[in-house]
Structure formats: structure tokens, C-alpha cells
Design a protein around this motif. Structure first.
Motif, mmCIF file in Angstrom:
data_model
loop_
_atom_site.group_PDB
_atom_site.id
_atom_site.type_symbol
_atom_site.label_atom_id
_atom_site.label_comp_id
_atom_site.label_asym_id
_atom_site.label_seq_id
_atom_site.Cartn_x
_atom_site.Cartn_y
_atom_site.Cartn_z
ATOM 1 N N LEU A 208 -2.315 2.083 13.975
ATOM 2 C CA LEU A 208 -1.286 1.135 13.682
ATOM 3 C C LEU A 208 -0.293 1.291 14.669
ATOM 4 C CD1 LEU A 208 -1.045 0.593 9.896
ATOM 5 C CD2 LEU A 208 -2.432 -0.817 11.564
ATOM 6 N N GLU A 209 0.534 0.357 15.233
ATOM 7 C CA GLU A 209 1.579 0.544 16.201
ATOM 8 C C GLU A 209 2.437 1.868 16.070
ATOM 9 O OE1 GLU A 209 4.449 -2.343 18.839
ATOM 10 O OE2 GLU A 209 3.115 -3.006 17.390
ATOM 11 N N PRO A 210 3.032 1.926 15.049
ATOM 12 C CA PRO A 210 4.135 2.920 14.615
ATOM 13 C C PRO A 210 3.405 4.356 14.793
ATOM 14 C CG PRO A 210 4.397 1.449 12.820
ATOM 15 C CD PRO A 210 3.177 1.093 13.572
ATOM 16 N N VAL A 211 2.214 4.502 14.467
ATOM 17 C CA VAL A 211 1.441 5.653 14.793
ATOM 18 C C VAL A 211 1.091 5.846 16.094
ATOM 19 C CG1 VAL A 211 -0.182 7.200 13.983
ATOM 20 C CG2 VAL A 211 0.559 5.612 12.188
ATOM 21 N N ALA A 212 0.531 4.754 16.851
ATOM 22 C CA ALA A 212 0.269 4.982 18.127
ATOM 23 C C ALA A 212 1.355 5.303 19.174
ATOM 24 C CB ALA A 212 -0.422 3.446 18.627
ATOM 25 N N SER B 135 -4.773 10.701 33.929
ATOM 26 C CA SER B 135 -6.146 10.541 34.452
ATOM 27 C C SER B 135 -6.911 9.501 34.136
ATOM 28 C CB SER B 135 -6.924 11.833 34.296
ATOM 29 O OG SER B 135 -7.216 12.095 33.133
ATOM 30 N N GLY B 136 -6.400 8.975 32.832
ATOM 31 C CA GLY B 136 -7.265 7.938 32.300
ATOM 32 C C GLY B 136 -8.278 8.303 31.364
ATOM 33 N N GLN B 137 -8.428 9.691 31.199
ATOM 34 C CA GLN B 137 -9.739 10.105 30.190
ATOM 35 C C GLN B 137 -9.271 9.949 28.972
ATOM 36 O OE1 GLN B 137 -10.305 14.472 30.380
ATOM 37 N NE2 GLN B 137 -11.698 14.477 28.785
ATOM 38 N N VAL B 138 -7.911 9.664 28.667
ATOM 39 C CA VAL B 138 -7.617 9.320 27.288
ATOM 40 C C VAL B 138 -6.626 8.081 27.365
ATOM 41 C CG1 VAL B 138 -6.174 10.238 25.138
ATOM 42 C CG2 VAL B 138 -7.870 11.836 26.435
ATOM 43 N N THR B 139 -6.866 7.318 26.304
ATOM 44 C CA THR B 139 -6.070 6.040 26.227
ATOM 45 C C THR B 139 -5.742 6.008 24.787
ATOM 46 O OG1 THR B 139 -7.498 4.771 27.951
ATOM 47 C CG2 THR B 139 -5.999 3.676 26.251
ATOM 48 N N VAL B 140 -4.531 5.700 24.579
ATOM 49 C CA VAL B 140 -3.829 5.419 23.112
ATOM 50 C C VAL B 140 -3.432 4.111 23.068
ATOM 51 C CG1 VAL B 140 -1.890 6.107 21.753
ATOM 52 C CG2 VAL B 140 -2.841 7.867 23.042
ATOM 53 N N GLN B 141 -4.070 3.385 21.909
ATOM 54 C CA GLN B 141 -3.548 2.202 21.790
ATOM 55 C C GLN B 141 -3.443 1.456 20.363
ATOM 56 O OE1 GLN B 141 -7.125 0.118 23.795
ATOM 57 N NE2 GLN B 141 -7.992 -0.163 21.841
ATOM 58 N N ALA B 142 -2.552 0.746 20.079
ATOM 59 C CA ALA B 142 -2.411 -0.046 18.700
ATOM 60 C C ALA B 142 -3.407 -0.775 18.412
ATOM 61 C CB ALA B 142 -1.201 -0.683 18.566
ATOM 62 N N ALA C 128 0.841 -1.249 -0.008
ATOM 63 C CA ALA C 128 -0.064 0.024 0.103
ATOM 64 C C ALA C 128 0.865 1.177 0.019
ATOM 65 C CB ALA C 128 -1.082 0.098 1.116
ATOM 66 N N VAL C 129 0.334 2.270 -0.469
ATOM 67 C CA VAL C 129 1.214 3.601 -0.490
ATOM 68 C C VAL C 129 1.764 3.901 0.759
ATOM 69 C CG1 VAL C 129 -0.799 5.101 -0.262
ATOM 70 C CG2 VAL C 129 1.321 5.798 -1.621
ATOM 71 N N TRP C 130 1.010 3.679 1.931
ATOM 72 C CA TRP C 130 1.376 4.033 3.356
ATOM 73 C C TRP C 130 2.728 3.272 3.539
ATOM 74 C CZ3 TRP C 130 -1.646 7.833 3.053
ATOM 75 C CH2 TRP C 130 -3.239 7.504 2.682
ATOM 76 N N GLU C 131 2.873 1.973 3.282
ATOM 77 C CA GLU C 131 4.048 0.958 3.317
ATOM 78 C C GLU C 131 5.069 1.451 2.461
ATOM 79 O OE1 GLU C 131 2.197 -3.221 4.603
ATOM 80 O OE2 GLU C 131 1.376 -2.605 2.413
ATOM 81 N N TRP C 132 4.762 1.884 1.395
ATOM 82 C CA TRP C 132 5.721 2.223 0.301
ATOM 83 C C TRP C 132 6.587 3.562 0.997
ATOM 84 C CZ3 TRP C 132 5.898 6.801 -3.304
ATOM 85 C CH2 TRP C 132 6.737 6.453 -4.472
ATOM 86 N N VAL D 239 -11.277 6.046 15.712
ATOM 87 C CA VAL D 239 -10.738 4.821 14.764
ATOM 88 C C VAL D 239 -9.858 5.313 13.653
ATOM 89 C CG1 VAL D 239 -11.447 2.947 13.413
ATOM 90 C CG2 VAL D 239 -12.981 3.466 15.397
ATOM 91 N N GLY D 240 -8.747 4.719 13.571
ATOM 92 C CA GLY D 240 -7.803 5.178 12.662
ATOM 93 C C GLY D 240 -7.380 6.845 12.977
ATOM 94 N N GLY D 241 -7.387 7.294 14.202
ATOM 95 C CA GLY D 241 -7.073 8.568 14.572
ATOM 96 C C GLY D 241 -5.807 9.124 14.439
ATOM 97 N N SER D 242 -4.771 8.704 13.816
ATOM 98 C CA SER D 242 -3.607 9.290 13.833
ATOM 99 C C SER D 242 -3.000 9.478 15.142
ATOM 100 C CB SER D 242 -3.698 10.390 12.870
ATOM 101 O OG SER D 242 -1.924 10.668 12.736
ATOM 102 N N VAL D 243 -2.391 10.429 15.414
ATOM 103 C CA VAL D 243 -2.024 10.852 16.735
ATOM 104 C C VAL D 243 -3.079 11.208 17.880
ATOM 105 C CG1 VAL D 243 0.498 11.506 15.898
ATOM 106 C CG2 VAL D 243 -1.349 13.372 16.006
ATOM 107 N N GLY D 244 -4.329 11.696 17.215
ATOM 108 C CA GLY D 244 -5.499 11.863 18.090
ATOM 109 C C GLY D 244 -5.643 13.388 18.183
ATOM 110 N N ALA D 245 -5.111 14.281 17.123
ATOM 111 C CA ALA D 245 -5.435 15.566 17.218
ATOM 112 C C ALA D 245 -7.141 16.003 17.405
ATOM 113 C CB ALA D 245 -4.971 16.287 15.829
#
Length: 450
Positions: free
Chosen positions: A292-296, A313-320, A216-220, A267-273
């Protein structure tokens, strides 16, 4: 209106719109910006009423040209439009707009040549082609300067740092990044659109066919030799994202209606802006940012800088999370995504939405922020029609951009921009019932479990 000549109606839209613009600037003590001068931000640039007037003028101007000139002339204009992309790619690659920066009197082609180490006569031919189309201006024979359009190609970094393959070349220069992206991998891939549509030969997209890769272009972009292209693409997309005010996301759905502690999954939120915007506006909710893990990993760094207290505080969680795999957050109040579905063909989106439906609870809502492809003809499901005799999608200013993006998605990822009906049908096929859509520059679809 049926008795009104289409030609005169188009001319009237242009003339009345031009008067509106001129009067608005005059009332503020300004002159309307000159095409010959480099762009300077103005106090009326973001006026919504004037933006609509401008769209009508542009739509009518393009339609009146197509109306009055001979069809052969139009075909002979459109077919060689590849030269626009290639010429813009050349001036971006050689940084010619940067050479002309702060040189309103212009620079002779011999001096440009000495600076960029390219044949002077060929530089003149490219710049004259573009100046004839109102990108750059020829001040005197073989002397060129930036104008209002070409000044957008000036980069933010000093000229000596604009080396080929530089990872920072396009930082702070989204317009130049977009041109470079389109004139490079998109241009190379687009010539394969006819072949791919007729016989894809096992390739997912014209991009895959052009570069003979299954990635995929992202992998490329993650390949070492393409990292600078990936950085350029990111700079281009950041510029596009800056056009969307936070109100799109805060007002696109009734977040206040959700109970205290309700879970919202980006879902697929990048860094979460966008999740950050929502978390500040609606602190009574909990948010999960997934990618995905690298973005997470990048997202964790982002939140550590922007709002570490929300994570601690647990209000926000970031996960792969791969959205092609089963969703791990079950029965969230809301799963939302933005500019995800247009990246993928229906077969891929059916997997994404089916996984979300399997994880959803009976009261879960799916909120999709994505563009709606308008038809060029009247459509009962579409917005109110524009003035006669304009196309229903306004042609170039609205439909032109979205149809371009549609082919961009087709070219790079075999994705597509979708009509209102296609969104509703995609939801229905994956167990989601359409509830509502909030129109705007980025519409928000709301679905319920079927």
C-alpha cells in the motif's frame, strides 16, 4: 511399540532427551543453563539436533502431565489461564523486569512499589503467581528476581524512557513487545471469540467486535492514539521474523531456473527486505516490491539506504499496489508472497489470488511462503509421525504454537492458519494448480496456472 505403556514411553522420551542435552553441554565444557539465572546466549542455542530433542522433551512433558493428573485438575488449570496473560501484561506495563535487571539478589516488593508506583501487596501477588509458573523467582519472602524466562521481558531502553504510550518503548525488545500486544488488544478481543463465532453481528472479527470498529487492525493502528500500539506490534513481528534465516527464501524456490531478466513480484512485500535478500543472491532477475502507498513510501526510503544502486539500475522497482485490486504487473515469471494468506479469510484470499491469476501468463508461478497447520492426528499428507505416543503435531512445541497463531489470526483479522489440503483447495478455487511444497520452518508452496 503397541505393548509399550504410553506413560513409560513418555517418561523414556523425557529421560533420554534430558541425557542428550546434558551430555551435549558437558562435552562442550558447559553446564545446562539454570532456570534461576537470567538468560545468556549460549553456543548451543541454535543447534538443530538439540532443538529437535528439546521439542520432543517439551511435547512429552506436557502430554505426561495431561496423562497423569486428574482431568478436573487440568480443566481447573486451563480455564483460568487468562490470569497468565493479564499478569504478564501487568509486569510489562509496569516494567518490573527492568526494575529487577542486574539484581540477582532480588528486590523487595516495597522497593519495586516505590519504583513503579503500584501497591506493593498486589505486586507480590502477581509476581508470586508468575514465579509459581517459573516466570520470575521468589528469592526470599516478598523478594523477587528475574530468572531465565522473565529476563526476556527486559527492554532495551533505559528505565526512565519507558513511559506509557512511548513510540520507542519496545525498540529492540521483541519478546516484551509480543507480551504487551497479546495482553492488550489481543486479550481484549479474544473474550469475544465465542460471541463472534455464534453471531458476528456484522463485525469482521472479534477485534472489531471488541473495539466496535469497522476498521481493519492495520488501519486502527494508524489512528494517532494507537500509533504506539502499532509500533509495538511492528517490534513484535520483527522479532518473529528474525527467527527465519534468509535460506528459507533463497532455497524455497529454484530461482536459478528463471531466465535472465525474469520479473519477480513481491506481493504485499512491506519494504522489501526479502526481495533484497533475493536480489543479492540472484542478480540476474528483476524485482518489483508492492504494498500500500504509505508502506511503499517507507520502502523507497529503505532501498535508498540499503541498495540504491539496484533501484537506479532498474533491477528493483518499488510501487504502490493494493492486492485486492487488479494486479498491474502482467505475466510476471513469479508472484510471491509471505505471511499474507494467513491474515485473511478465504473470501478475501480468493480475491487476492484471482487478481494474480488474471495477471499471470501461461508459465507464471505463484510461490506462497506460509505456515502449514498440522493435524493433531496422523495424516498421510503430513510429516513423518513423532515417537509413540506423542501427538502427530507434537502438541505444544509445534501444534501448540500454530494453533495459538490460528486463534490469533481469527481474533484480530478473521484470518487463519491453513492445513496442506486447505492451501491446495484455495489455489484450485482461484485458478492455481498445486505443483509442489518445500517443507521446513516456513514451507514454500508452488502453484501453476490451472
Amino acid at each position: 511399540m503397541a505393548n509399550t505403556s504410553p506413560l513409560l514411553a513418555l517418561a523414556s522420551i523425557i529421560s533420554s532427551g534430558a541425557r542428550t542435552l546434558d551430555e551435549a553441554y558437558t562435552q562442550r565444557g558447559f553446564s545446562f543453563p539454570s532456570l534461576n539465572e537470567p538468560f545468556q546466549p549460549g553456543p548451543l542455542d541454535n543447534d538443530k539436533d538439540l532443538a529437535n530433542t528439546t521439542r520432543l522433551i517439551v511435547a512429552a512433558a506436557h502430554q505426561i502431565i495431561a496423562t497423569v493428573r486428574l482431568p478436573l485438575d487440568t480443566i481447573q488449570d486451563y480455564a483460568p489461564a487468562v490470569y497468565i496473560s493479564s499478569s504478564l501484561g501487568f509486569v510489562d506495563q509496569t516494567n518490573i523486569a527492568d526494575v529487577l535487571k542486574d539484581k540477582p539478589q532480588g528486590v523487595h516488593i516495597n522497593d519495586i512499589s516505590a519504583k513503579v508506583d503500584v501497591d506493593a501487596v498486589k505486586i507480590a501477588r502477581i509476581l508470586r503467581y508468575l514465579a509459581t509458573r517459573h516466570v520470575f523467582r521468589e528469592v526470599t519472602p516478598n523478594v523477587f528476581a528475574n530468572n531465565r524466562v522473565s529476563s526476556f521481558l527486559v527492554k532495551a531502553r533505559p528505565f526512565d524512557e519507558l513511559k506509557p504510550g512511548s513510540l520507542t518503548k519496545y525498540n529492540g525488545a521483541p519478546a516484551a513487545a509480543f507480551v504487551g500486544h497479546v495482553a492488550d488488544e489481543v486479550f481484549t478481543s479474544a473474550v469475544h471469540i465465542p460471541s463472534h463465532i455464534c453471531d458476528p453481528k456484522g463485525y469482521e472479527s472479534p477485534f472489531n467486535m471488541a473495539y466496535k470498529t469497522k476498521k481493519a487492525v492495520w488501519e486502527w493502528y494508524e489512528e494517532p492514539e494507537n500509533e504506539w500500539r502499532g509500533r509495538r506490534f511492528t517490534a513484535s513481528m520483527k522479532g518473529a521474523g528474525d527467527h527465519f534465516p534468509p535460506s528459507i527464501f533463497t532455497e524455497g524456490f529454484d530461482w536459478k531456473s528463471l531466465k535472465e531478466g525474469s520479473v519477480v513480484v513481491d506481493v504485499g512485500g512491506s519494504v522489501g527486505a526479502v526481495a533484497l535478500i533475493l536480489a543479492k543472491a540472484f542478480p540476474h532477475l528483476k524485482y518489483v516490491v508492492e504494498d500500500l502507498e504509505p508502506v511503499a513510501l517507507d520502502a523507497q526510503k529503505f532501498w535508498a539506504i540499503q541498495a540504491p544502486e539496484l533501484v537506479s539500475s532498474g533491477q528493483v522497482t518499488v510501487q504502490a499496489q493494493d492486492f485486492f485490486q487488479p494486479q498491474v504487473v502482467k505475466q510476471a515469471s513469479v508472484y510471491f508472497m509471505r505471511f499474507i494468506l494467513h491474515d485473511w479469510p478465504d473470501s478475501a484470499n480468493e480475491k487476492i489470488l484471482t487478481h494474480l491469476r488474471a495477471a499471470a501468463g501461461p508459465d507464471t508461478k505463484l510461490v506462497v511462503f506460509d505456515s502449514i497447520m498440522p493435524h493433531a492426528c496422523p495424516d498421510e499428507a503430513g510429516p513423518p509421525p513423532p515417537p509413540f505416543p506423542l501427538l502427530a503435531n507434537l502438541g505444544l512445541p509445534i501444534g501448540g504454537f500454530l494453533t495459538m497463531m490460528d486463534l490469533q489470526m481469527l481474533t484480530l483479522m478473521n484470518g487463519q492458519e491453513r492445513t496442506f489440503t486447505q492451501f491446495v483447495e484455495l489455489g484450485a478455487r482461484t485458478g492455481w494448480k498445486f505443483e509442489a511444497v518445500k517443507p521446513g520452518i516456513l514451507p514454500a508452496f508452488v502453484f501453476l496456472p490451472a
